[in-house]
Design an enzyme around this catalytic site. Structure first.
Site, PDB file in Angstrom:
ATOM      1  N   HIS A   1      34.746  31.976  41.014  1.00  0.00           N
ATOM      2  CA  HIS A   1      34.834  32.881  42.116  1.00  0.00           C
ATOM      3  C   HIS A   1      35.772  33.024  42.970  1.00  0.00           C
ATOM      4  O   HIS A   1      36.348  31.671  43.276  1.00  0.00           O
ATOM      5  CB  HIS A   1      33.383  32.792  43.011  1.00  0.00           C
ATOM      6  CG  HIS A   1      32.054  32.719  42.334  1.00  0.00           C
ATOM      7  ND1 HIS A   1      30.949  32.204  42.328  1.00  0.00           N
ATOM      8  CD2 HIS A   1      31.778  33.931  41.457  1.00  0.00           C
ATOM      9  CE1 HIS A   1      30.120  32.763  41.653  1.00  0.00           C
ATOM     10  NE2 HIS A   1      30.726  33.747  40.909  1.00  0.00           N
TER      11      HIS A   1
ATOM     12  N   GLU B   1      36.986  30.966  46.248  1.00  0.00           N
ATOM     13  CA  GLU B   1      36.341  29.552  46.434  1.00  0.00           C
ATOM     14  C   GLU B   1      37.617  28.672  46.032  1.00  0.00           C
ATOM     15  O   GLU B   1      37.524  27.649  45.241  1.00  0.00           O
ATOM     16  CB  GLU B   1      35.115  29.417  45.383  1.00  0.00           C
ATOM     17  CG  GLU B   1      33.982  30.061  45.827  1.00  0.00           C
ATOM     18  CD  GLU B   1      32.647  30.006  45.045  1.00  0.00           C
ATOM     19  OE1 GLU B   1      32.921  29.241  44.175  1.00  0.00           O
ATOM     20  OE2 GLU B   1      31.909  30.908  45.367  1.00  0.00           O
TER      21      GLU B   1
ATOM     22  N   HIS C   1      31.943  25.005  42.630  1.00  0.00           N
ATOM     23  CA  HIS C   1      31.894  26.241  43.510  1.00  0.00           C
ATOM     24  C   HIS C   1      31.915  25.719  44.900  1.00  0.00           C
ATOM     25  O   HIS C   1      31.616  24.432  45.233  1.00  0.00           O
ATOM     26  CB  HIS C   1      30.556  27.014  43.303  1.00  0.00           C
ATOM     27  CG  HIS C   1      30.704  27.740  41.791  1.00  0.00           C
ATOM     28  ND1 HIS C   1      31.065  28.993  41.616  1.00  0.00           N
ATOM     29  CD2 HIS C   1      30.386  27.230  40.435  1.00  0.00           C
ATOM     30  CE1 HIS C   1      30.824  29.275  40.453  1.00  0.00           C
ATOM     31  NE2 HIS C   1      30.362  28.218  39.737  1.00  0.00           N
TER      32      HIS C   1
ATOM     33  N   GLU D   1      28.190  22.637  44.469  1.00  0.00           N
ATOM     34  CA  GLU D   1      28.696  23.388  45.439  1.00  0.00           C
ATOM     35  C   GLU D   1      29.287  22.561  46.340  1.00  0.00           C
ATOM     36  O   GLU D   1      28.579  21.456  46.968  1.00  0.00           O
ATOM     37  CB  GLU D   1      27.253  24.198  46.043  1.00  0.00           C
ATOM     38  CG  GLU D   1      26.816  25.280  45.065  1.00  0.00           C
ATOM     39  CD  GLU D   1      27.520  26.325  45.109  1.00  0.00           C
ATOM     40  OE1 GLU D   1      28.289  26.873  45.802  1.00  0.00           O
ATOM     41  OE2 GLU D   1      27.130  27.366  44.298  1.00  0.00           O
TER      42      GLU D   1
END
Length: 418
Positions: A178, A181, A306, A379
């Site tokens: 992404h 990020e 992420h 994450e």
């Protein structure tokens, strides 16, 4: 690890920012794409079902802290959510949640002032070149393919005998599927630097012994470059193919099966017209497939990095069932055990991916279902935020937040040989 130039720039920028008044946000009129009109909402009392419902309507869950979800939605999506009984409350224009770094604009193609410690695409490529040049015995730069706009997707192989194929267990670290990020790119560079520049340290040498590491810092180079090319952050998530495809909804396993991705090209979680329609996902798929040698997948474990929410996630994302087709109780227990151990080293929350919300067509499920790779999604920092600013932590946290995962990386390296 920062070069002296980047450290100097960071210190100077931080000093300048300290003299400027604090500015919580600017008007939407000052922001790019202000007319689009999405807003960010804090939605309390959510669970997996609620968050999945939010995603299926086309809004995006940016992060989750406890049972409070931070959600970005267009006016139309907000109306649908309210009609479905979801209490959004007052929203903040999404553009106003993008960070301001003293109200200054960087040179085109660079990070805003104060964030010079982040590596642009060109700087990332240069860093991989430096590492492979300075450590030719243990590091070799290669490519897994090209992006939609023709950028190379570089990778670094790290091994005691890097020019040889000794059949040792391999571990994959990939980052920046992404675009916005960027902290994840720094995480991959931390892994690369730690096991090359800092390889002489006994703990690093021991962790990487009899292992081959593959590091891919920027899976989405076009989107990453676009996100900073104006000198201000754009909040861009997808690749740059037409209206953009969410790379982490474009993988082939259970693609489009379960309401965990959007068929709307304008949605942030658009899955693409078909599985692997994005050249970036196809390139990473082909690379992983290529590591099947003599009928055996050499890659035994992986982390797909992420941001944000500080979570350690394991398969599956497409179902809330723990055990299902392709996952026995014993296999699930191993995922949970290792994920919980890694989370114990970095303070993240360990959970099955679908506990966050249902996803389909993601790399985590594909790596396990296709190759039985012990694959996790991390994450990263921060745990919570006001909106899009959570994707853009200041440059002075890079060292702390990447080193925070050193022990977790070591756990996975150990487990790859189990």
């Amino acid at each position: 690890m920062l070069s002296s130039r980047r450290r100097t720039a960071l210190v100077a920028a931080t000093a300048c920012l300290a003299l400027l008044p604090v500015q919580a946000g600017v008007s939407a009129a000052q922001r790019p794409d202000a007319d689009a009109g999405p807003a960010v909402y804090a939605v309390p009392g959510t669970d997996t079902g609620t968050r999945t419902q939010i995603q299926r309507i086309g809004a995006e869950v940016l992060s989750v802290s406890g049972n409070v979800a931070t959600v970005e939605a267009t006016p139309q999506q907000a109306g649908q959510l309210r009609a479905a009984g979801i209490d959004l409350g007052a929203g903040t224009p999404a553009a106003d949640t993008l960070p301001e770094r003293g109200g200054q604009r960087a040179a085109a193609g660079d990070f805003p002032p104060g964030d010079e410690a982040y590596h642009t695409y060109d700087e990332t490529v240069a860093e991989l070149d430096r590492i492979s040049t300075e450590h030719p015995d243990v590091a070799a730069k290669t490519s897994i393919g090209t992006s939609f706009e023709g950028r190379d997707i570089p990778a670094l192989k790290i091994s005691d005998n890097v020019q040889e194929d000794e059949g040792e267990p391999e571990v994959l670290f990939d980052c920046n599927q992404h675009a916005r990020e960027h902290l994840t790119t720094e995480m991959c560079l931390r892994v690369a630097q730690r096991f090359t520049d800092e390889r002489a340290r006994p703990e690093n040498r021991a962790a990487a012994e009899d292992r081959v590491l593959w590091v891919i810092p920027i899976v989405n180079p076009d989107g990453s470059a676009h996100d900073v090319e104006s000198g201000q952050y754009q909040g861009w998530r997808k690749n740059r193919q037409d209206a953009g495809t969410d790379l982490n909804r474009n993988w082939g396993y259970k693609w489009g099966c379960c309401g965990g991705a959007s068929d709307d090209p304008n949605a942030e979680t658009y899955r693409g017209p078909e599985a692997f329609s994005a050249p970036e996902t196809a390139a990473l798929r082909d690379f992983i497939d290529s590591r099947v040698i003599g009928g055996e997948q050499r890659i035994k474990a992986a982390i797909d990095f992420h941001t944000y929410s500080e979570l350690v996630l394991w398969p599956f994302g497409h179902t809330t069932d723990d055990t299902t087709e392709g996952m026995t109780q014993e296999q699930y227990d191993r995922f949970e055990r290792v994920g919980t151990e890694m989370a114990g080293t970095n303070g993240y929350t360990p959970q099955q991916s679908s506990d966050l919300y249902i996803t389909d067509g993601d790399v985590l499920d594909w790596m396990w279902s296709e190759h039985e790779i012990l694959a996790y999604t991390f994450e990263m920092y921060p745990a919570e935020s006001g909106g899009l600013d959570g994707f853009y932590p200041p440059g002075d946290v890079i060292d702390r937040e990447t080193q925070r995962n050193d022990q977790a990386v070591d756990v996975l390296l150990r487990e790859a040989g189990a």
